[in-house]
Design a protein around this motif. Structure first.
Motif, PDB file in Angstrom:
ATOM      1  N   PHE A  41     100.752  36.731   4.240  1.00  0.00           N
ATOM      2  CA  PHE A  41     100.884  36.101   5.649  1.00  0.00           C
ATOM      3  C   PHE A  41     101.175  37.392   6.778  1.00  0.00           C
ATOM      4  O   PHE A  41     100.790  37.591   7.657  1.00  0.00           O
ATOM      5  CB  PHE A  41     102.109  34.993   5.778  1.00  0.00           C
ATOM      6  CG  PHE A  41     101.687  33.946   4.954  1.00  0.00           C
ATOM      7  CD1 PHE A  41     100.723  33.268   5.433  1.00  0.00           C
ATOM      8  CD2 PHE A  41     102.647  33.120   3.915  1.00  0.00           C
ATOM      9  CE1 PHE A  41     100.086  31.957   5.099  1.00  0.00           C
ATOM     10  CE2 PHE A  41     102.258  31.923   3.685  1.00  0.00           C
ATOM     11  CZ  PHE A  41     101.276  31.393   4.101  1.00  0.00           C
ATOM     12  N   THR A  42     102.200  38.353   5.891  1.00  0.00           N
ATOM     13  CA  THR A  42     102.432  39.588   6.775  1.00  0.00           C
ATOM     14  C   THR A  42     101.333  40.343   7.058  1.00  0.00           C
ATOM     15  O   THR A  42     100.949  40.716   8.244  1.00  0.00           O
ATOM     16  CB  THR A  42     103.495  40.183   6.028  1.00  0.00           C
ATOM     17  OG1 THR A  42     104.306  39.326   5.486  1.00  0.00           O
ATOM     18  CG2 THR A  42     104.001  41.475   6.796  1.00  0.00           C
ATOM     19  N   PHE A  43     100.472  40.560   6.199  1.00  0.00           N
ATOM     20  CA  PHE A  43      99.000  41.100   6.207  1.00  0.00           C
ATOM     21  C   PHE A  43      98.282  40.243   7.346  1.00  0.00           C
ATOM     22  O   PHE A  43      97.746  41.333   8.026  1.00  0.00           O
ATOM     23  CB  PHE A  43      98.456  41.027   4.847  1.00  0.00           C
ATOM     24  CG  PHE A  43      96.873  41.686   4.903  1.00  0.00           C
ATOM     25  CD1 PHE A  43      96.588  42.902   5.113  1.00  0.00           C
ATOM     26  CD2 PHE A  43      95.936  40.589   4.586  1.00  0.00           C
ATOM     27  CE1 PHE A  43      95.302  43.025   5.339  1.00  0.00           C
ATOM     28  CE2 PHE A  43      94.715  41.092   4.615  1.00  0.00           C
ATOM     29  CZ  PHE A  43      94.175  42.243   4.848  1.00  0.00           C
ATOM     30  N   LEU A  44      98.264  39.194   7.449  1.00  0.00           N
ATOM     31  CA  LEU A  44      97.488  38.397   8.531  1.00  0.00           C
ATOM     32  C   LEU A  44      98.328  38.218   9.804  1.00  0.00           C
ATOM     33  O   LEU A  44      97.562  37.701  10.507  1.00  0.00           O
ATOM     34  CB  LEU A  44      97.049  36.964   8.031  1.00  0.00           C
ATOM     35  CG  LEU A  44      96.108  37.091   6.657  1.00  0.00           C
ATOM     36  CD1 LEU A  44      95.825  35.461   6.303  1.00  0.00           C
ATOM     37  CD2 LEU A  44      94.757  37.775   7.030  1.00  0.00           C
ATOM     38  N   ARG A  45      99.427  38.923   9.592  1.00  0.00           N
ATOM     39  CA  ARG A  45     100.180  38.913  10.909  1.00  0.00           C
ATOM     40  C   ARG A  45     100.646  37.369  11.284  1.00  0.00           C
ATOM     41  O   ARG A  45     100.555  36.990  12.458  1.00  0.00           O
ATOM     42  CB  ARG A  45      99.814  39.535  12.197  1.00  0.00           C
ATOM     43  CG  ARG A  45      99.583  40.879  11.826  1.00  0.00           C
ATOM     44  CD  ARG A  45      99.092  41.503  13.013  1.00  0.00           C
ATOM     45  NE  ARG A  45      98.368  42.937  12.764  1.00  0.00           N
ATOM     46  CZ  ARG A  45      99.273  44.301  12.377  1.00  0.00           C
ATOM     47  NH1 ARG A  45     100.385  44.119  12.359  1.00  0.00           N
ATOM     48  NH2 ARG A  45      98.629  45.198  11.894  1.00  0.00           N
ATOM     49  N   VAL A  46     100.824  36.619  10.374  1.00  0.00           N
ATOM     50  CA  VAL A  46     101.110  35.220  10.672  1.00  0.00           C
ATOM     51  C   VAL A  46     102.640  35.139  10.873  1.00  0.00           C
ATOM     52  O   VAL A  46     103.459  35.776  10.321  1.00  0.00           O
ATOM     53  CB  VAL A  46     100.797  34.356   9.567  1.00  0.00           C
ATOM     54  CG1 VAL A  46     101.626  32.853   9.636  1.00  0.00           C
ATOM     55  CG2 VAL A  46      99.637  34.231   9.106  1.00  0.00           C
ATOM     56  N   ASP A  47     102.994  34.469  12.029  1.00  0.00           N
ATOM     57  CA  ASP A  47     104.384  34.401  12.498  1.00  0.00           C
ATOM     58  C   ASP A  47     105.325  34.010  11.487  1.00  0.00           C
ATOM     59  O   ASP A  47     105.110  33.047  10.646  1.00  0.00           O
ATOM     60  CB  ASP A  47     104.440  33.319  13.511  1.00  0.00           C
ATOM     61  CG  ASP A  47     105.733  33.424  14.139  1.00  0.00           C
ATOM     62  OD1 ASP A  47     106.155  34.467  14.663  1.00  0.00           O
ATOM     63  OD2 ASP A  47     106.211  32.264  14.193  1.00  0.00           O
ATOM     64  N   ALA A  48     106.348  34.618  11.228  1.00  0.00           N
ATOM     65  CA  ALA A  48     107.329  34.480  10.024  1.00  0.00           C
ATOM     66  C   ALA A  48     107.829  32.888   9.999  1.00  0.00           C
ATOM     67  O   ALA A  48     108.023  32.183   8.953  1.00  0.00           O
ATOM     68  CB  ALA A  48     108.809  35.213  10.276  1.00  0.00           C
ATOM     69  N   TYR A  49     107.797  32.313  11.242  1.00  0.00           N
ATOM     70  CA  TYR A  49     108.095  30.598  11.102  1.00  0.00           C
ATOM     71  C   TYR A  49     106.912  29.862  10.549  1.00  0.00           C
ATOM     72  O   TYR A  49     107.582  29.069   9.686  1.00  0.00           O
ATOM     73  CB  TYR A  49     108.213  30.057  12.649  1.00  0.00           C
ATOM     74  CG  TYR A  49     109.449  31.160  13.391  1.00  0.00           C
ATOM     75  CD1 TYR A  49     110.871  31.062  13.095  1.00  0.00           C
ATOM     76  CD2 TYR A  49     109.032  31.572  14.510  1.00  0.00           C
ATOM     77  CE1 TYR A  49     111.590  31.850  13.689  1.00  0.00           C
ATOM     78  CE2 TYR A  49     110.002  32.254  15.433  1.00  0.00           C
ATOM     79  CZ  TYR A  49     111.337  32.251  15.047  1.00  0.00           C
ATOM     80  OH  TYR A  49     112.197  33.087  15.710  1.00  0.00           O
ATOM     81  N   TYR A  50     105.903  30.361  11.170  1.00  0.00           N
ATOM     82  CA  TYR A  50     104.761  29.345  10.015  1.00  0.00           C
ATOM     83  C   TYR A  50     104.914  29.785   8.626  1.00  0.00           C
ATOM     84  O   TYR A  50     104.522  28.905   7.902  1.00  0.00           O
ATOM     85  CB  TYR A  50     103.468  29.810  10.641  1.00  0.00           C
ATOM     86  CG  TYR A  50     103.352  29.300  11.865  1.00  0.00           C
ATOM     87  CD1 TYR A  50     103.537  28.230  12.513  1.00  0.00           C
ATOM     88  CD2 TYR A  50     102.840  30.374  13.072  1.00  0.00           C
ATOM     89  CE1 TYR A  50     103.354  28.007  14.007  1.00  0.00           C
ATOM     90  CE2 TYR A  50     102.386  30.179  14.447  1.00  0.00           C
ATOM     91  CZ  TYR A  50     102.715  28.666  14.778  1.00  0.00           C
ATOM     92  OH  TYR A  50     102.595  28.441  16.170  1.00  0.00           O
ATOM     93  N   GLN A  51     105.215  31.062   8.263  1.00  0.00           N
ATOM     94  CA  GLN A  51     105.350  31.212   7.003  1.00  0.00           C
ATOM     95  C   GLN A  51     106.179  30.474   6.245  1.00  0.00           C
ATOM     96  O   GLN A  51     106.154  29.949   5.117  1.00  0.00           O
ATOM     97  CB  GLN A  51     105.814  32.660   6.622  1.00  0.00           C
ATOM     98  CG  GLN A  51     104.868  33.842   7.242  1.00  0.00           C
ATOM     99  CD  GLN A  51     105.576  35.301   6.717  1.00  0.00           C
ATOM    100  OE1 GLN A  51     106.142  35.411   5.644  1.00  0.00           O
ATOM    101  NE2 GLN A  51     105.019  36.269   7.264  1.00  0.00           N
ATOM    102  N   GLU A  52     107.546  30.418   6.798  1.00  0.00           N
ATOM    103  CA  GLU A  52     108.422  29.153   6.054  1.00  0.00           C
ATOM    104  C   GLU A  52     107.864  27.894   6.099  1.00  0.00           C
ATOM    105  O   GLU A  52     107.904  27.229   5.051  1.00  0.00           O
ATOM    106  CB  GLU A  52     109.802  29.352   6.770  1.00  0.00           C
ATOM    107  CG  GLU A  52     110.174  30.681   6.580  1.00  0.00           C
ATOM    108  CD  GLU A  52     111.631  30.882   7.285  1.00  0.00           C
ATOM    109  OE1 GLU A  52     112.300  29.794   7.626  1.00  0.00           O
ATOM    110  OE2 GLU A  52     112.484  31.935   7.284  1.00  0.00           O
ATOM    111  N   ILE A  53     107.316  27.445   7.138  1.00  0.00           N
ATOM    112  CA  ILE A  53     106.716  26.106   6.940  1.00  0.00           C
ATOM    113  C   ILE A  53     105.592  26.006   5.773  1.00  0.00           C
ATOM    114  O   ILE A  53     105.808  25.074   4.981  1.00  0.00           O
ATOM    115  CB  ILE A  53     106.176  25.590   8.338  1.00  0.00           C
ATOM    116  CG1 ILE A  53     107.156  25.750   9.456  1.00  0.00           C
ATOM    117  CG2 ILE A  53     105.283  24.235   8.408  1.00  0.00           C
ATOM    118  CD1 ILE A  53     106.786  25.411  10.960  1.00  0.00           C
ATOM    119  N   ILE A  54     104.882  26.933   5.758  1.00  0.00           N
ATOM    120  CA  ILE A  54     103.580  26.589   4.586  1.00  0.00           C
ATOM    121  C   ILE A  54     104.237  26.822   3.422  1.00  0.00           C
ATOM    122  O   ILE A  54     104.080  26.279   2.521  1.00  0.00           O
ATOM    123  CB  ILE A  54     102.817  27.718   4.990  1.00  0.00           C
ATOM    124  CG1 ILE A  54     101.903  27.585   6.330  1.00  0.00           C
ATOM    125  CG2 ILE A  54     101.644  27.970   3.946  1.00  0.00           C
ATOM    126  CD1 ILE A  54     101.151  28.537   7.020  1.00  0.00           C
TER     127      ILE A  54
END
Lengths: 512, 340
Positions: B306-319
Motif C-alpha cells: 500500500f505504501t509502495f502504491l501510495r495508498v492513503d493510510a486511512y484506506y490501508q486500515e479499512i482494507i
C-alpha cells in the motif's frame, strides 16, 4: 379454579367427536442413526388422568415424550389430539395446541422475573405498546392463587429453589390453557415435602380434566399418583394397565422381560487378589458410603438407573471429582486420588460415558487421540515425543483393536462411533492399566463393534486387569460381570454374584 | 477430505500412509497471490517492480518482525482456546523497563546512575523476566480463578500500559548502549523472529508441550481425563506468550534505540490477525507456527504494498480490516464444509 369454564367450553364445543382420549399416538416409529428408538409404539392418554411411562434406560420413554412435545417428528405413525389428527412441528406448535412439557432441566431464564418468564412472548401491553408490568403481575398472582402456589411474581428466577422453578414451569404450562402436561421425572430433585405439594397440584390439575404424562423411575410414585401406566422396552410398547391392578413385581417383570439373545464372550478366569478397594466413598449430595472391592481378573458390573450415581462413583475414583470422604486403596495401600493424573500414575484407566464430551479430541487425528494419555512419562525423552516409536505402537494397537480408518492421520470425527470407541480404548490400553473403568462402553455403537469390545474386555480380565463396567443395558451387565453392584439414589443397594443375578433381581435393587 | 469410513475399509496401520498436504499451503498461495497483485499494480501505477527490490523486501519483513514474535506466542494461546490481548502493552512495559537497565553513562539523564553501561544480558534478562511475570499473572488468573482469558488479558493490557507510563512519568528512556541496540540493528529482528518461529514450530509439533496444547484446545474435558494437568499447562502457555511479548519489547527498544510508553499500541490485534490469517482457529485446537509466519508476512506485504502504491493510510486500515474478517469467514466456511 383453572378456568375449566373457558377451556372446557372452547374445547368441548368444538367439533370434537366426543373422543375418549385426549392424546393418542399410534404406530409411532422413530429411528436415529444406528438405533431404532421407537418401533410401532402406541400410547393413549385419557382426560383427567395421570399416565405414567415406565421402562429401563433406553426403553424409548424419552423419545416418545419428545415426539408428543413436538421436539422430534416421528418417522411413521399418527398422533391424534382430542380426536383430530395433528402434526406437531415444534415445541411451540405443541404448546399452542395445548401440550406443554416440563423438562427435567428446567427451561427458565434465570435473570428474568417469574412473571416475565411466564408471559414471555405474550406480555400484556399498554396502549403505547410497552409491557404492562402491573397487569402482568396481577395476571401472575391470579394464576398462582388458582394453583395454590406461593411465589412472588417479581422474584428473579435465579433466586428460586428447584421446586419453585418447577412450580413456575407448571404455572406457565397452565397459563397456555394446556390440557396435556408432560412431566419428565419431576421429583428427581425435590424433597419429600416438595413432592407432596407437587402431587397436590397434580391432583388438582387432574380434577379439572387435564391429562398428565408422567415419566418416573420410582415405583412408589407410580402407585401414589398414577391412574394408568404404560411400559416400554427396547423401543417397543409392552402394555398399558391401571396401576390399581398390578403389583410392583408385575411391573418389574414387564420392564425387564427382555430376552438375553446375545452371546457374551465371558470366560471364567482365575480371580486374584483385591486390587482396588473403595471404602465409604462419599461425594456430598451425589452418592454416599459406597464400598466395594475389585479383584485382579474380575469384572465388577455397576448397574442402576440413570441418575443413581454410577457414573459419579467412577468419576470420583478416577479423580475427576475428588471424594468428600472415604478411602481408596490400591493393592492394599491407601492412595489420595486428587486428579485423573494421579489416577493414571496409579495405573488406572477410565473410558468415559460421553465419547464426544469427555473422550474424543474430535478435531485431532486418530494418532493424536490415541497417544494423549501415554505422554505423561513413556515415549517422551526430555520433552520430545518419540514420534517414530509411538506411532509404531499406536498402529499396532489400532491393528489389534481392528480400528477401521483409512490411516492414522484421519480426524477421529470422521470415524464411526464404534471405531471412535476403539481408539479411546486403545488410548487407555497403551497406559497398561491394572484397573480399568468402563462407563457405557458400548452405548450407541453397532452390534459388530459391540461384540469386539466385549471380547477385548474379556481378554483384559484374563490378563489380570481389574475391570469395573457400568452399563444401562442389563443383558450386558449380566452377561459380562462376575459380580454386580446395584445403585439407587446415590447408595449401593446390593451386590449380586454372577450365578444368582437376574434382570428382575437387579431391577428390584435399582428401582425400589 | 471428508472420508466416510465404512466396513469395507482396510484396518489402519499401513506404513505407506502419509499426512495430507500441509494446510498452510492454501495460505501460502494467498501470500503469493497478494504479492503478485502488487507486482502487477506496481508496473501499472508506479512503473516499477514491487518484488525486485531487495531493500523493500528487507523492510517488509523487518517491520513485522516484532508483530511476528508476539504472534508466535499468541498463536499458542489461541490454540488452547484462549486469547491474549495484553501482548502490545507488555511490549511497551518491557521496552521501558529493559531500556532503564540499558543506558550508557554518556547519556545526560540516566534513570539509574549506578547502573549504566551494564552488559546487554542484564536488560535482556530483566525484559524477559517482566514478560514472564505478566504471562504468569495472566495464566494463573485464567487457570485458577476461571475468569475468561479475554477479561484476564484485557486487565493486563490496561495495567501494563499503565506501568509503562508510570515508570518514567511518560518520559522516553534514551541513550541505550550499543551492545543492547545491536539486537535491533540491521536484520537482527528478522533473525530473532525466525529463530523463535523455528523453536516453537518444533515445540508444537514434536514435544509433549505441543501435544498438550492442541489437546486442551480440542477438548479440555477429555484432556483433563487423559491425565493432563490443564491448569499448569495453561500457565505455561501464557508464560511463553508473555516471555515472547517481553522479547518483542526488547527488540523494539533496541531497534528504536529508545523506549517510549506508547510502544506496541495495537500490536496485540495485529498479532491476533497474523495468527488468524495463518489459519489458527479461535475455537481452539487448530493452528501452526508456519501459518502464523505466513500470516505475519502477509501483513507486511500489505503494508509495504500500500505504501509502495501510495495508498492513503486511512484506506490501508479499512482494507486491512476487511482482509482479517475475510480470513475468519473463510475459516468458518472451511470448518462448516468439513462437518457436512
Amino acid at each position: 379454579m383453572i378456568s375449566p369454564g373457558t377451556m372446557a367450553a372452547v374445547r368441548a364445543s368444538g367439533a370434537v367427536p366426543n373422543s375418549e382420549f385426549l392424546l393418542e399416538a399410534e404406530g409411532v416409529r422413530k429411528a436415529f442413526p444406528g438405533v431404532v428408538a421407537l418401533d410401532d409404539v402406541q400410547f393413549k392418554l385419557k382426560r383427567g388422568t395421570v399416565h405414567a411411562l415406565m421402562g429401563e434406560n433406553g426403553a424409548g420413554k424419552s423419545t416418545l415424550m419428545k415426539i408428543l412435545a413436538g421436539i422430534y417428528t416421528p418417522d411413521h405413525g399418527e398422533i391424534r389430539l382430542r380426536g383430530h389428527d395433528i402434526e406437531l412441528k415444534s415445541p411451540l406448535d405443541a404448546l399452542e395446541n395445548g401440550i406443554a412439557m416440563i423438562h427435567q432441566e428446567l427451561n427458565l431464564m434465570p435473570f428474568m422475573t417469574v412473571a416475565e418468564n411466564i408471559w414471555i412472548r405474550r406480555e400484556p401491553k399498554n396502549r403505547f405498546g410497552f409491557v404492562d408490568h402491573g397487569k402482568m403481575r396481577r395476571m401472575t398472582a391470579e394464576l398462582f392463587k388458582r394453583l395454590k402456589i406461593d411465589i412472588d411474581p417479581e422474584t428473579e428466577v435465579r433466586h428460586l429453589s428447584v421446586a419453585s422453578r418447577q412450580m413456575v414451569e407448571i404455572a406457565k404450562a397452565v397459563s397456555y390453557e394446556s390440557d396435556v402436561l408432560i412431566m419428565d421425572e419431576p421429583t428427581s430433585a425435590l424433597t419429600e415435602r416438595e413432592v407432596e405439594h407437587l402431587f397436590e397440584i397434580i391432583r388438582d390439575l387432574r380434577s379439572h380434566g387435564i391429562g398428565i404424562v408422567y415419566i418416573t423411575h420410582k415405583m412408589n410414585e407410580l402407585f401414589e399418583i398414577a391412574d394408568e401406566f404404560s411400559v416400554f422396552r427396547d423401543g417397543k410398547y409392552i402394555g398399558t394397565h391401571a396401576s390399581s391392578d398390578v403389583t410392583r413385581d408385575d411391573i418389574i417383570r414387564m420392564m425387564v422381560g427382555r430376552e438375553i439373545t446375545q452371546m457374551f464372550p465371558k470366560e471364567e478366569v482365575p480371580i486374584g487378589d483385591v486390587v482396588l478397594s473403595v471404602k465409604n466413598l462419599t461425594l456430598k449430595g451425589v452418592f454416599h458410603d459406597v464400598s466395594f472391592d475389585v479383584r485382579a481378573g474380575e469384572i465388577l458390573g455397576l448397574a442402576g438407573l440413570v441418575g443413581s450415581g454410577r457414573s459419579n462413583v467412577a468419576e470420583t475414583i478416577f479423580g475427576v471429582t475428588p471424594a468428600s470422604s472415604g478411602t481408596i486403596e490400591i493393592n492394599g495401600k491407601p492412595v489420595d486420588i486428587d486428579s485423573p493424573n494421579t489416577a493414571i500414575r496409579n495405573r488406572m484407566a477410565f473410558l468415559t460415558e460421553d465419547r464426544k464430551d469427555t473422550g474424543c479430541l474430535l478435531i485431532l487425528d486418530v494418532l493424536e487421540n490415541m497417544q494423549i494419555a501415554v505422554l505423561q512419562d513413556k515415549f517422551v525423552k526430555s520433552g520430545f515425543v518419540q514420534e517414530r516409536e509411538l506411532s509404531r505402537v499406536c498402529e499396532e494397537m489400532s491393528r489389534k483393536l481392528r480400528v477401521k480408518t483409512p490411516n492414522m492421520y484421519e480426524r477421529i470425527e470422521n470415524l464411526s462411533g464404534g471405531n471412535q470407541q476403539k481408539v479411546l480404548i486403545g488410548r487407555w490400553l497403551l497406559t497398561n492399566p491394572r484397573i480399568l473403568i468402563l462407563d457405557e462402553p458400548t452405548r450407541g455403537i453397532d452390534v459388530g463393534a459391540k461384540a469386539e469390545i466385549h471380547r477385548f474386555v474379556t481378554e483384559l480380565a484374563r490378563d489380570g486387569v481389574a475391570v469395573i463396567m457400568i452399563s444401562s443395558e442389563l443383558p450386558e451387565v449380566l452377561g459380562m460381570s462376575d459380580r454386580i453392584m446395584v445403585m439407587h439414589e446415590g447408595r449401593a443397594t446390593g451386590f449380586l454374584d454372577r450365578a444368582e443375578a437376574t434382570q428382575v433381581k437387579v431391577m428390584e435393587l435399582a428401582a425400589r | 477430505m471428508n472420508t466416510n469410513v465404512t466396513a469395507g475399509d482396510t484396518p489402519a496401520g499401513m506404513n505407506t500412509t502419509r499426512r495430507r498436504l500441509p494446510p498452510e499451503l492454501n495460505i501460502f498461495f494467498v501470500l503469493i497471490g497478494i504479492a503478485l497483485v502488487f507486482e502487477v499494480l506496481g508496473w501499472i501505477f508506479a512503473g516499477q517492480s514491487f518484488l525486485m527490490n531487495k531493500q523493500r523486501l528487507t523492510i517488509m519483513i523487518l517491520q513485522v518482525s516484532v508483530i511476528g514474535i508476539i504472534a508466535i506466542g499468541v498463536t499458542q494461546v489461541i490454540i488452547t482456546g484462549g486469547i491474549d490481548l495484553s501482548s502490545g502493552s507488555v511490549v511497551g512495559m518491557t521496552a521501558m523497563i529493559a531500556a532503564g537497565f540499558a543506558q550508557a553513562s554518556t547519556w545526560g539523564r540516566v534513570m539509574y546512575p549506578s547502573l549504566t553501561d551494564l552488559p546487554a544480558i542484564i536488560p535482556i534478562g530483566v525484559g524477559l523476566l517482566i514478560g514472564i511475570l505478566a504471562g504468569l499473572i495472566n495464566g494463573a488468573l485464567i487457570a485458577y480463578t476461571r475468569i475468561p482469558p479475554f477479561i484476564a488479558t484485557l486487565g493486563m493490557m490496561v495495567s501494563a500500559r499503565g506501568v509503562s507510563k508510570w515508570y518514567t512519568k511518560g518520559q522516553p528512556v534514551s541513550g541505550l548502549t550499543d551492545q543492547f541496540s545491536f539486537i535491533g540493528s540491521g536484520i537482527w529482528p528478522v533473525v530473532v523472529f525466525l529463530v523463535v518461529a523455528a523453536v516453537f514450530h518444533i515445540a508444537l509439533r514434536y514435544t509433549r508441550y505441543g501435544k498438550f496444547t492442541y489437546a486442551i484446545g480440542a477438548n479440555v474435558q477429555a484432556a483433563r481425563v487423559s491425565g493432563i494437568n490443564v491448569e499448569r499447562h495453561l500457565v505455561k502457555v501464557y508464560v511463553v506468550a508473555g516471555m515472547l511479548a517481553g522479547l518483542a519489547g526488547i527488540v523494539t527498544a533496541a531497534r528504536a534505540q529508545t523506549a517510549q510508553a506508547g510502544m506496541g499500541v495495537m500490536y496485540e490485534l495485529d498479532a491476533i490477525a497474523a495468527a488468524v490469517i495463518g489459519g489458527t482457529s479461535l475455537a481452539g485446537g487448530v493452528g501452526r507456527i508456519t501459518g502464523t509466519v505466513i500470516g505475519t508476512v502477509i501483513l507486511g506485504v500489505m503494508t509495504s504494498g500500500f505504501t509502495f502504491l501510495r495508498v492513503d493510510a486511512y484506506y490501508q486500515e479499512i482494507i486491512k480490516g476487511a482482509i482479517i474478517v475475510a480470513a475468519v469467514v473463510t475459516d468458518v466456511y472451511r470448518q462448516k464444509k468439513r462437518k457436512v
